[in-house]
Scaffold this motif. Structure first.
Motif: not given
Ligand code: CA
Length: 226
Positions: A6-10, A50-55, A101-103
């Motif tokens: 689950i990640e909004d950054e393509a 799972l990405d933490r910050m989603l739209p 943590t990204k990256p």
């Molecule tokens: Ca995000």
């Protein structure tokens, strides 16, 4: 092995999907948080990334909370750009099993995914499985026979892994459906027969002895001495 991302950054998602598919995982990617919340609960996953910050200002932690409230114990790796110690602690306290943590580098993510799957007992400790001269490398999701690499699709690998783990025993169609297809009913199709015949071509054709045997009306058995 079914993984949900689950990640909004393509770009990040594509990077993850490609890498994980290459090593044999069955990966589904969802960008929309509402869809992610729905599908993470309605289907069976071996692990969720799972990405933490989603739209829509959705915090990934709310999805974890939802899953845990439903009693789902699916292992979850939380991805986030929020690197402070405080945020990490919040991520883990929120029910995530690991926090990255990204990256991040792909090998690091893969190592964590494997460690989590191992911890949750879904995967063995990376040891090999063997029958006669057929060998499965579980960590690398690779198989070879008589030293020759076998080109298997992820599902074929899962099927073979299950059969080899149960070598010498008769494995029924419903056992296979449940373990390899996650079906808890018989779809009345020949999906298994087709896949078995494809697998047999890959692992037995041109080799001796034949390892994959059909037990008429019952199921299948892996054995070197039939
Ligand atoms: Ca995000």
């Amino acid at each position: 092995m079914k993984l949900l991302i689950i990640e909004d950054e393509a770009d990040t998602a594509r990077y993850l999907c490609n890498g994980l598919r290459e090593v044999g995982y069955d990966v589904t990617w969802v960008a929309d948080p509402a869809e992610g919340k729905r599908i993470s609960a309605s289907e069976i996953w071996d692990l969720i990334i799972l990405d933490r910050m989603l739209p829509d200002e959705v915090d990934g932690l709310s999805i974890i909370k939802h899953l845990r409230e439903l009693g789902k114990t699916t292992p979850i790796v939380v991805l986030s750009a929020l690197a402070t110690l405080d945020e990490r602690v919040k991520g883990l306290r929120g029910g995530g099993d690991d926090y990255l943590t990204k990256p991040f580098s792909f090998p690091e993510l893969l190592a964590r995914v494997e460690a989590l799957l191992r911890r949750s007992g879904i995967r063995d400790n990376g040891s090999d499985l063997k029958i006669a001269d057929l060998r499965l490398d579980l960590a690398g999701r690779r198989a070879e026979r008589a030293g020759q690499p076998l080109l298997l699709q992820p599902r074929e690998f899962r099927l073979l892994e299950y059969l080899v783990r149960h070598q010498g025993q008769v494995v029924t169609r419903s056992m296979l459906l449940e373990a390899v297809w996650d079906y808890h009913f018989d779809p009345q199709t020949n999906v298994i027969d087709v896949q078995i015949s494809r697998l047999r071509n890959k692992i037995d054709k041109g080799f001796s002895p034949a390892l994959l045997h059909t037990i008429r009306g019952v199921g299948y058995r892996m054995s070197a001495d039939d």
